[in-house]
Motif scaffolding. Structure first.
Motif, PDB file in Angstrom:
ATOM      1  N   ASN A  36       7.183   8.445  10.525  1.00  0.00           N
ATOM      2  CA  ASN A  36       6.324   7.768  11.499  1.00  0.00           C
ATOM      3  C   ASN A  36       4.870   8.228  11.403  1.00  0.00           C
ATOM      4  OD1 ASN A  36       8.588   6.451  12.483  1.00  0.00           O
ATOM      5  ND2 ASN A  36       8.882   7.855  14.202  1.00  0.00           N
ATOM      6  N   LEU A  37       4.668   9.535  11.375  1.00  0.00           N
ATOM      7  CA  LEU A  37       3.294  10.045  11.412  1.00  0.00           C
ATOM      8  C   LEU A  37       2.600   9.942  10.055  1.00  0.00           C
ATOM      9  CD1 LEU A  37       3.635  12.996  13.916  1.00  0.00           C
ATOM     10  CD2 LEU A  37       2.698  10.719  14.301  1.00  0.00           C
ATOM     11  N   GLY A  38       3.367   9.651   9.006  1.00  0.00           N
ATOM     12  CA  GLY A  38       2.735   9.328   7.728  1.00  0.00           C
ATOM     13  C   GLY A  38       1.856   8.087   7.835  1.00  0.00           C
ATOM     14  N   ALA A  39       2.126   7.257   8.844  1.00  0.00           N
ATOM     15  CA  ALA A  39       1.310   6.055   9.063  1.00  0.00           C
ATOM     16  C   ALA A  39      -0.115   6.393   9.517  1.00  0.00           C
ATOM     17  CB  ALA A  39       1.986   5.141  10.092  1.00  0.00           C
ATOM     18  N   LEU A  40      -0.319   7.581  10.066  1.00  0.00           N
ATOM     19  CA  LEU A  40      -1.676   7.990  10.466  1.00  0.00           C
ATOM     20  C   LEU A  40      -2.603   8.048   9.254  1.00  0.00           C
ATOM     21  CD1 LEU A  40      -1.345  10.909  13.059  1.00  0.00           C
ATOM     22  CD2 LEU A  40      -2.409   8.676  13.430  1.00  0.00           C
ATOM     23  N   ARG A  41      -2.103   8.643   8.184  1.00  0.00           N
ATOM     24  CA  ARG A  41      -2.910   8.791   6.964  1.00  0.00           C
ATOM     25  C   ARG A  41      -3.188   7.431   6.324  1.00  0.00           C
ATOM     26  NH1 ARG A  41      -0.924   8.907   2.120  1.00  0.00           N
ATOM     27  NH2 ARG A  41       1.190   9.325   2.860  1.00  0.00           N
ATOM     28  N   LEU A  42      -2.197   6.533   6.396  1.00  0.00           N
ATOM     29  CA  LEU A  42      -2.338   5.218   5.758  1.00  0.00           C
ATOM     30  C   LEU A  42      -3.164   4.251   6.597  1.00  0.00           C
ATOM     31  CD1 LEU A  42       1.363   5.139   4.644  1.00  0.00           C
ATOM     32  CD2 LEU A  42      -0.584   5.088   3.065  1.00  0.00           C
ATOM     33  N   GLY A  43      -3.172   4.450   7.915  1.00  0.00           N
ATOM     34  CA  GLY A  43      -4.040   3.674   8.793  1.00  0.00           C
ATOM     35  C   GLY A  43      -3.551   2.265   9.070  1.00  0.00           C
ATOM     36  N   PRO A  44      -4.410   1.453   9.729  1.00  0.00           N
ATOM     37  CA  PRO A  44      -4.043   0.085  10.078  1.00  0.00           C
ATOM     38  C   PRO A  44      -3.800  -0.771   8.831  1.00  0.00           C
ATOM     39  CG  PRO A  44      -6.051   0.787  11.239  1.00  0.00           C
ATOM     40  CD  PRO A  44      -5.758   1.821  10.212  1.00  0.00           C
ATOM     41  N   GLY A  98       0.805  -1.227   0.000  1.00  0.00           N
ATOM     42  CA  GLY A  98       0.000   0.000   0.000  1.00  0.00           C
ATOM     43  C   GLY A  98       0.829   1.263   0.000  1.00  0.00           C
ATOM     44  N   GLY A  99       2.068   1.177  -0.478  1.00  0.00           N
ATOM     45  CA  GLY A  99       2.912   2.370  -0.559  1.00  0.00           C
ATOM     46  C   GLY A  99       3.516   2.800   0.751  1.00  0.00           C
ATOM     47  N   ARG A 100       3.514   1.918   1.762  1.00  0.00           N
ATOM     48  CA  ARG A 100       4.070   2.263   3.067  1.00  0.00           C
ATOM     49  C   ARG A 100       5.595   2.120   3.079  1.00  0.00           C
ATOM     50  NH1 ARG A 100      -0.850  -0.193   3.909  1.00  0.00           N
ATOM     51  NH2 ARG A 100      -2.169   0.673   5.573  1.00  0.00           N
ATOM     52  N   THR A 101       6.242   2.889   3.936  1.00  0.00           N
ATOM     53  CA  THR A 101       7.645   2.630   4.254  1.00  0.00           C
ATOM     54  C   THR A 101       7.670   1.489   5.281  1.00  0.00           C
ATOM     55  OG1 THR A 101       7.670   4.143   6.141  1.00  0.00           O
ATOM     56  CG2 THR A 101       8.185   5.085   3.965  1.00  0.00           C
ATOM     57  N   PRO A 102       8.834   0.872   5.525  1.00  0.00           N
ATOM     58  CA  PRO A 102       8.883  -0.185   6.548  1.00  0.00           C
ATOM     59  C   PRO A 102       8.361   0.281   7.911  1.00  0.00           C
ATOM     60  CG  PRO A 102      10.870  -0.266   5.215  1.00  0.00           C
ATOM     61  CD  PRO A 102      10.118   0.968   4.789  1.00  0.00           C
ATOM     62  N   ALA A 103       8.739   1.490   8.326  1.00  0.00           N
ATOM     63  CA  ALA A 103       8.272   1.999   9.625  1.00  0.00           C
ATOM     64  C   ALA A 103       6.751   2.163   9.631  1.00  0.00           C
ATOM     65  CB  ALA A 103       8.943   3.334   9.947  1.00  0.00           C
ATOM     66  N   GLN A 104       6.201   2.682   8.546  1.00  0.00           N
ATOM     67  CA  GLN A 104       4.741   2.873   8.471  1.00  0.00           C
ATOM     68  C   GLN A 104       4.011   1.536   8.496  1.00  0.00           C
ATOM     69  OE1 GLN A 104       4.570   5.221   4.911  1.00  0.00           O
ATOM     70  NE2 GLN A 104       5.119   7.124   5.963  1.00  0.00           N
ATOM     71  N   GLY A 105       4.600   0.514   7.879  1.00  0.00           N
ATOM     72  CA  GLY A 105       3.998  -0.815   7.929  1.00  0.00           C
ATOM     73  C   GLY A 105       4.014  -1.385   9.331  1.00  0.00           C
ATOM     74  N   ALA A 106       5.138  -1.201  10.041  1.00  0.00           N
ATOM     75  CA  ALA A 106       5.244  -1.699  11.413  1.00  0.00           C
ATOM     76  C   ALA A 106       4.245  -0.992  12.331  1.00  0.00           C
ATOM     77  CB  ALA A 106       6.671  -1.508  11.920  1.00  0.00           C
ATOM     78  N   LEU A 107       4.079   0.311  12.150  1.00  0.00           N
ATOM     79  CA  LEU A 107       3.105   1.058  12.954  1.00  0.00           C
ATOM     80  C   LEU A 107       1.681   0.682  12.559  1.00  0.00           C
ATOM     81  CD1 LEU A 107       4.968   4.488  12.930  1.00  0.00           C
ATOM     82  CD2 LEU A 107       4.738   2.924  14.874  1.00  0.00           C
ATOM     83  N   GLY A 108       1.456   0.437  11.259  1.00  0.00           N
ATOM     84  CA  GLY A 108       0.150  -0.010  10.792  1.00  0.00           C
ATOM     85  C   GLY A 108      -0.235  -1.369  11.362  1.00  0.00           C
ATOM     86  N   TRP A 109       0.785  -2.226  11.578  1.00  0.00           N
ATOM     87  CA  TRP A 109       0.520  -3.532  12.205  1.00  0.00           C
ATOM     88  C   TRP A 109      -0.027  -3.334  13.611  1.00  0.00           C
ATOM     89  CZ3 TRP A 109       2.079  -6.177  16.559  1.00  0.00           C
ATOM     90  CH2 TRP A 109       1.757  -7.542  16.602  1.00  0.00           C
ATOM     91  N   LEU A 110       0.578  -2.436  14.378  1.00  0.00           N
ATOM     92  CA  LEU A 110       0.111  -2.188  15.748  1.00  0.00           C
ATOM     93  C   LEU A 110      -1.272  -1.563  15.768  1.00  0.00           C
ATOM     94  CD1 LEU A 110       3.429  -1.052  17.424  1.00  0.00           C
ATOM     95  CD2 LEU A 110       1.953  -2.904  18.239  1.00  0.00           C
ATOM     96  N   LEU A 111      -1.526  -0.626  14.841  1.00  0.00           N
ATOM     97  CA  LEU A 111      -2.863  -0.014  14.793  1.00  0.00           C
ATOM     98  C   LEU A 111      -3.932  -1.051  14.491  1.00  0.00           C
ATOM     99  CD1 LEU A 111      -2.130   3.318  12.861  1.00  0.00           C
ATOM    100  CD2 LEU A 111      -2.413   3.010  15.329  1.00  0.00           C
ATOM    101  N   ALA A 112      -3.576  -2.061  13.658  1.00  0.00           N
ATOM    102  CA  ALA A 112      -4.531  -3.125  13.331  1.00  0.00           C
ATOM    103  C   ALA A 112      -4.628  -4.154  14.450  1.00  0.00           C
ATOM    104  CB  ALA A 112      -4.110  -3.821  12.039  1.00  0.00           C
ATOM    105  N   ARG A 113      -3.563  -4.269  15.242  1.00  0.00           N
ATOM    106  CA  ARG A 113      -3.501  -5.315  16.263  1.00  0.00           C
ATOM    107  C   ARG A 113      -4.526  -5.096  17.368  1.00  0.00           C
ATOM    108  NH1 ARG A 113      -3.962  -8.563  19.294  1.00  0.00           N
ATOM    109  NH2 ARG A 113      -2.522 -10.040  20.297  1.00  0.00           N
ATOM    110  N   SER A 114      -4.774  -3.822  17.714  1.00  0.00           N
ATOM    111  CA  SER A 114      -5.730  -3.517  18.783  1.00  0.00           C
ATOM    112  C   SER A 114      -6.249  -2.092  18.630  1.00  0.00           C
ATOM    113  CB  SER A 114      -5.063  -3.656  20.154  1.00  0.00           C
ATOM    114  OG  SER A 114      -5.833  -3.015  21.153  1.00  0.00           O
TER     115      SER A 114
END
Length: 331
Positions: A303-311, A269-285
């Motif tokens: 890091n905060l680019g993961a907010l826009r991309l979501g879980p 989904g166009g994520r960086t590795p860090a955004q994917g790792a943060l997206g995993w946690l957002l989806a986890r709970s």
């Protein structure tokens, strides 16, 4: 898609990804070993915090231990005139010598908590802490109970709004849910290190899960290789027994191999590795607030680019689980 979540049962709402302020505290020692993250530039730290606010971060997690108060001072300076935009989470429980920048012992007595809170309020230039957390990871049942009673009195006085515990012991934390202002448990977790009992506790009692080390001390940013070597001034090279993924400042080869096996999934989904790792946690709970550390504006932007991309999507979560737990996915 909402970029905010309820902060447990506190009545507060925060950006779903916070900012961990350990690294910006600069140098300090624990057990005689370096416990900071190398050199820091306070002006850059302030700019990074301002960028975080612009990008939707509202939860800032610090401690009086980080740089023996320096992290709190930097955060307080950055939030001058912007205090209303931020939820300040800080911690107490380590005694320290600020002149030597050394952590000495632990203390959770009522008198010490009162003293520590006053020092933190002064450094943070505020009249209240939004989330005050016990930083000592293991306490006896009696000490935890007494600490809870002290923190409830502080909440009733208005000097703190809510409180929590930074502990790897989910069962010990469970004993504190009786206290009305107990609202958060902080724990280390990431895609390489799941903590199901911790997430279950937070779901059952509507507690916030503040997740530190969401990028495995930086490894999940994708910037490390087998040739990487950190200086002795960095906590990851200091020889602490609890640093699990680095040995002598080098990433463990087996950890790098696991990350490589996940790379394509984390960067979907166009994520960086860090955004994917943060997206995993957002989806986890839905109760989780990853609090990645930072020293630079570029790290905050990533890091905060993961907010826009979501879980991460459910299908990607299932594929990650199959890679990490192949025995559970045999045909």
């Amino acid at each position: 898609m909402s970029h905010t979540r309820k902060l447990g049962r506190s009545g507060m709402t925060a950006g779903a990804i916070g900012m961990g302020c350990w690294a910006i505290g600069g140098h300090f020692t624990l057990d005689g070993r370096n416990d900071g993250w190398g050199e820091v530039d306070d002006a850059e730290s302030v700019r990074a915090i301002h960028l975080g606010l612009e990008m939707g971060a509202t939860l800032f997690d610090t401690s009086d231990a980080y740089g023996t108060g320096h992290s709190e001072e930097v955060l307080g300076a950055a939030l001058k005139g912007r205090r209303g935009q931020a939820i300040i989470a800080t911690k107490f429980g380590f005694t320290y010598d600020a002149d030597r920048r050394a952590l000495l012992s632990t203390d959770v007595s009522p008198a010490y908590i009162e003293w520590a809170l006053n020092q933190s309020l002064r450094r943070l230039s505020t009249d209240h802490v939004d989330l005050y957390q016990i930083h000592v990871g293991e306490l006896s049942g009696e000490a935890a109970e007494s600490t809870g009673e002290t923190l409830e009195r502080l909440a009733e006085s208005g000097r703190i709004r809510a409180w929590g515990w930074s502990t790897g012991n989910a069962e010990a934390a469970r004993r504190l849910v009786q206290f009305p202002h107990f609202t958060a448990v902080q724990q280390g977790a990431n895609v390489l290190h799941d903590v199901p009992e911790h997430f279950a506790l937070c779901a059952e009692h509507e507690l916030a899960s503040l997740t530190n080390s969401p990028l495995a001390m930086g490894l999940l940013s994708g910037k490390f290789s087998a040739q990487s070597r950190l200086p002795d001034s960095d906590v990851r090279a200091a020889g602490h027994s609890w640093v699990r993924d680095f040995v002598d400042g080098r990433p463990r080869p087996e950890t790098l191999a696991r990350i490589e096996a996940l790379r394509d999934l984390l960067t979907s989904g166009g994520r960086t590795p860090a955004q994917g790792a943060l997206g995993w946690l957002l989806a986890r709970s839905p109760h989780t607030f990853p609090i990645p550390g930072f020293k630079t504006e570029s790290q905050v932007r990533d890091n905060l680019g993961a907010l826009r991309l979501g879980p991460l999507p459910a299908a990607v979560m299932a594929e990650i689980d199959a890679v990490l737990n192949p025995e559970g996915h045999d045909a």
